[in-house]
Design an enzyme around this catalytic site. Structure first.
Site, PDB file in Angstrom:
ATOM      1  N   CYS B  86       0.841  -1.203   0.000  1.00  0.00           N
ATOM      2  CA  CYS B  86       0.000   0.000   0.000  1.00  0.00           C
ATOM      3  C   CYS B  86       0.875   1.252   0.000  1.00  0.00           C
ATOM      4  CB  CYS B  86      -0.985  -0.036   1.162  1.00  0.00           C
ATOM      5  SG  CYS B  86      -2.306   1.184   1.003  1.00  0.00           S
ATOM      6  N   HIS B 193      -3.857  -4.751  -0.344  1.00  0.00           N
ATOM      7  CA  HIS B 193      -3.482  -5.359   0.926  1.00  0.00           C
ATOM      8  C   HIS B 193      -3.601  -6.880   0.861  1.00  0.00           C
ATOM      9  CE1 HIS B 193      -3.089  -1.769   3.435  1.00  0.00           C
ATOM     10  NE2 HIS B 193      -3.998  -1.241   2.645  1.00  0.00           N
ATOM     11  N   GLU B 195      -2.478  -8.957   2.866  1.00  0.00           N
ATOM     12  CA  GLU B 195      -2.703  -9.491   4.213  1.00  0.00           C
ATOM     13  C   GLU B 195      -4.165  -9.421   4.626  1.00  0.00           C
ATOM     14  OE1 GLU B 195      -1.589  -6.590   3.453  1.00  0.00           O
ATOM     15  OE2 GLU B 195      -2.042  -5.080   4.975  1.00  0.00           O
TER      16      GLU B 195
END
Lengths: 256, 213
Positions: B86, B193, B195
């Site tokens: 990001c 993202h 994650e």
């Protein structure tokens, strides 16, 4: 293309998952961690967890619980309820939460938004407003912590929150909450016309068609509570979430 | 699983480190937070630069903490893979319309703000939500293991631009088509993202770990 988000909104009360009806009568629907695990398996777009008593009772956020959520949640997580200071928000972000939703504290202190947005970015701050229609159907800003409406213009309130740094708006139709009678499309349209930032519509969703209509009305994302936790006319608790293919087909609206 | 793999995540309050650690743990890798720019004897196998917030706030933190030289140094040794996520990806590049400070300049490119245009009069900023990434053939290692076009969670207002497509590893469309994954040798970044992108993100993390192990 960007798909509109569909977000289960889970309500917390004293560590249990509850569902309200028009912001009243919270009914216990289960263990929140269990619910989050199920939603995780179902690959939901995003999750929203709102503590409905923290602000009302002046409690701190339940950090232990929030940390458990964050550890189980492999999608974006938004937490709201009882956040009054930047330090409290720090603690919550540190646990792995992506966004905080603010309401009660901002009535007194818009600078809280600015402080969090400067540190974590606007995308991390959701300004939450609850809108209630009065006897004449006029939209009024409602304060969930005290349970009353105010005469403050909600659009002006939202604009000042956005100016302060909020990156997203959660608009909850109080009269629709838990009723499974469809979203307040007029309200969504009005809010969309006013806003340039993403809008999450909450309240009344009962079907995929409702989600679609809310998006056509202007919602960037649609959140729902009862639709994802109740099943059938007797409101039996059953946690569900549509399959991606269903959502993709349903939400194939060229509005990206 | 290779438990010897050393993954370090830069922890200067710039992003969701716990989420990244949770995801790595899920696929069997331990990771450590790094709070000071000190190179140990064993340099890490992977350095992750997460990031949320504003460009200058982040660059100021990197500058003030002595991280800029540190990151540039281990990047120039060519052997340490560096992954930006990001805002972390944006910081790896040269600069952004959002701020005045120079980036780490490990990948050529600048960031420009999404704008409404004639085709997209209602384009909302930030670009927030799930969107598809089409990986380039040159970045085949990123795209392994996907049965269909992967989608990931995005939240950003500025997008990558550069005169050439030399560093483009994957593309996304939002108002414009732009590079949402970039790579320059051992330095690479994702605008989205991974994650927080459940199975799609998990698979990408696996691809990264396979690439570096």
């Amino acid at each position: 293309m960007l798909k509109n988000r569909v977000i289960p909104a889970l309500l917390l009360k004293n560590g249990g998952l509850v569902k309200t009806l028009k912001f009243k009568d919270p009914k216990y629907v289960g263990d929140p961690i269990n619910a989050i695990r199920i939603f995780n398996d179902k690959e939901v777009d995003e999750l929203m967890v709102l503590d409905i008593v923290a602000s009302k009772e002046g409690n701190e956020p339940d950090y232990k619980m929030i940390e458990l959520f964050a550890g189980e949640c492999f999608m974006p997580l938004c937490y709201g309820g009882g956040i009054k200071t930047l330090e409290q928000a720090d603690r919550i972000f540190n646990m792995g939460v992506e966004k905080v939703s603010l309401q009660t504290a901002t009535f007194e202190n818009m600078e809280l938004i600015t402080g969090i947005a400067e540190k974590y970015g606007s995308q991390a701050v959701v300004i939450s407003v609850d809108i209630k229609r009065n006897f004449f159907g006029k939209t009024k800003l409602y304060r969930s912590a005290t349970g009353d409406t105010t005469n403050e213009n909600w659009k002006e309130f939202l604009n000042s929150a956005i100016e302060a740094g909020a990156g997203e708006v959660l608009i909850n139709a109080v009269d629709k909450d838990g009723t499974l009678t469809g979203p307040d499309l007029e309200l969504i349209k009005e809010a969309d016309e006013e806003l340039d930032i993403p809008l999450i519509a909450l309240g009344g969703i009962s079907s995929m068609e409702d989600i679609r209509e809310a998006i056509i009305a202007g919602a960037s994302a649609v959140a729902a509570g009862a639709f994802f936790v109740f099943h059938g006319p007797h409101r039996a608790v059953l946690i569900t979430y549509p399959k991606y293919e269903e959502l993709e087909q349903m939400l194939d609206i060229s509005n990206e | 699983m290779n438990n010897q793999t050393e993954v370090k995540i830069i922890d200067i309050g710039l992003g969701n480190i716990a989420s990244i650690q949770n995801m790595l743990k899920k696929i069997g890798f331990d990771s450590e937070r790094m709070t000071e720019p000190i190179i140990s004897e064993n340099k890490p196998d992977l350095l992750i630069l997460p990031g949320v917030g504003s460009y200058d706030y982040a660059m100021k933190k990197l500058n003030d903490g002595g991280w800029v030289e540190f990151i540039q140094k281990i990047a120039s040794e060519k052997s340490t893979p560096i992954m930006g996520i990001c805002l972390g990806m944006q910081l790896l590049c040269e600069g952004s319309e959002e701020g005045k400070l120079d980036g780490l300049s490990l990948i050529p490119g600048h960031f420009r703000k999404f704008q409404k245009n004639e085709d997209q009069p209602k384009l909302k900023v930030p670009h927030m939500g799930w969107n598809e990434v089409h990986f380039q053939n040159s970045a085949e290692w990123m795209s392994r293991g996907y049965e269909k076009t992967p989608r990931y969670y995005f939240v950003h207002s500025y997008y990558y631009t550069h005169d050439t497509s030399d560093y483009v590893a994957g593309e996304t469309h939002y108002g414009v088509t732009y590079a949402s994954a970039i790579q320059n040798g051992n330095v690479f970044g994702f605008q989205f993202h991974p994650e927080k992108s459940h199975k799609f993100g998990m698979n990408l993390f696996r691809n990264v770990m396979e690439k570096i192990c």
